[in-house]
Scaffold this motif. Structure first.
Motif, mmCIF file in Angstrom:
data_model
loop_
_atom_site.group_PDB
_atom_site.id
_atom_site.type_symbol
_atom_site.label_atom_id
_atom_site.label_comp_id
_atom_site.label_asym_id
_atom_site.label_seq_id
_atom_site.Cartn_x
_atom_site.Cartn_y
_atom_site.Cartn_z
ATOM 1 N N ASN A 23 47.411 -37.155 35.497
ATOM 2 C CA ASN A 23 46.387 -37.940 36.198
ATOM 3 C C ASN A 23 45.096 -37.995 35.395
ATOM 4 N N SER A 61 51.336 -32.742 36.708
ATOM 5 C CA SER A 61 50.864 -33.946 37.396
ATOM 6 C C SER A 61 49.353 -34.099 37.279
ATOM 7 N N SER A 62 48.621 -32.997 37.389
ATOM 8 C CA SER A 62 47.156 -33.088 37.283
ATOM 9 C C SER A 62 46.729 -33.444 35.851
#
Length: 135
Positions: A82, A78-79
């Protein structure tokens, strides 16, 4: 007896870790979409379905299903995802998919929009949407 209870508890916890993610579209959409195309859609590299209709991808915000999807389908955490989208937005080369907060919100959105694609926990799928892939 304590060991049996511990094993049972750990087994129940691990079921969530290995939940399948279902990629869904509106039932009226007759497009065929493979895993590579789904990845390209969620990375902003593909903007339409196989029939030429514009695609409207929907992400989930901060859910375990989102983490599972990002890992299994997109191949990024997810990071990392992002950071990827932040770079594209900053350079004006893309806009990330809209984020919704639950499986039910994604199902409702996809059911109401013929060009939408989303993902949910496979156990939450209803007859309002069509599953095109599971991971």
């Amino acid at each position: 007896m304590k060991k049996l209870i511990l094993v049972s508890a750990l087994s129940l916890c691990s079921i969530n870790v290995f939940a399948e993610v279902a990629v869904i579209i509106n039932p009226s959409n007759a497009s065929s979409v493979d895993a590579d195309t789904i990845k390209k859609i969620y990375l902003g590299k593909s903007k339409s379905f196989s029939n030429g209709d514009k695609v409207n991808p929907i992400n989930q915000d901060g859910t375990s299903v989102a983490d599972e999807f990002n890992d299994k389908v997109v191949g990024k955490s997810s990071s990392q995802l992002n950071a990827y989208w932040s770079k594209l937005v900053f350079t004006g080369k893309g806009t990330p998919p809209e984020k919704l907060t639950s499986d039910q919100a994604v199902i409702d959105f996809v059911a109401a929009n013929g060009n939408a694609i989303g993902y949910v926990d496979s156990a939450k799928v209803t007859d309002k949407v069509k599953v095109i892939a599971t991971f």
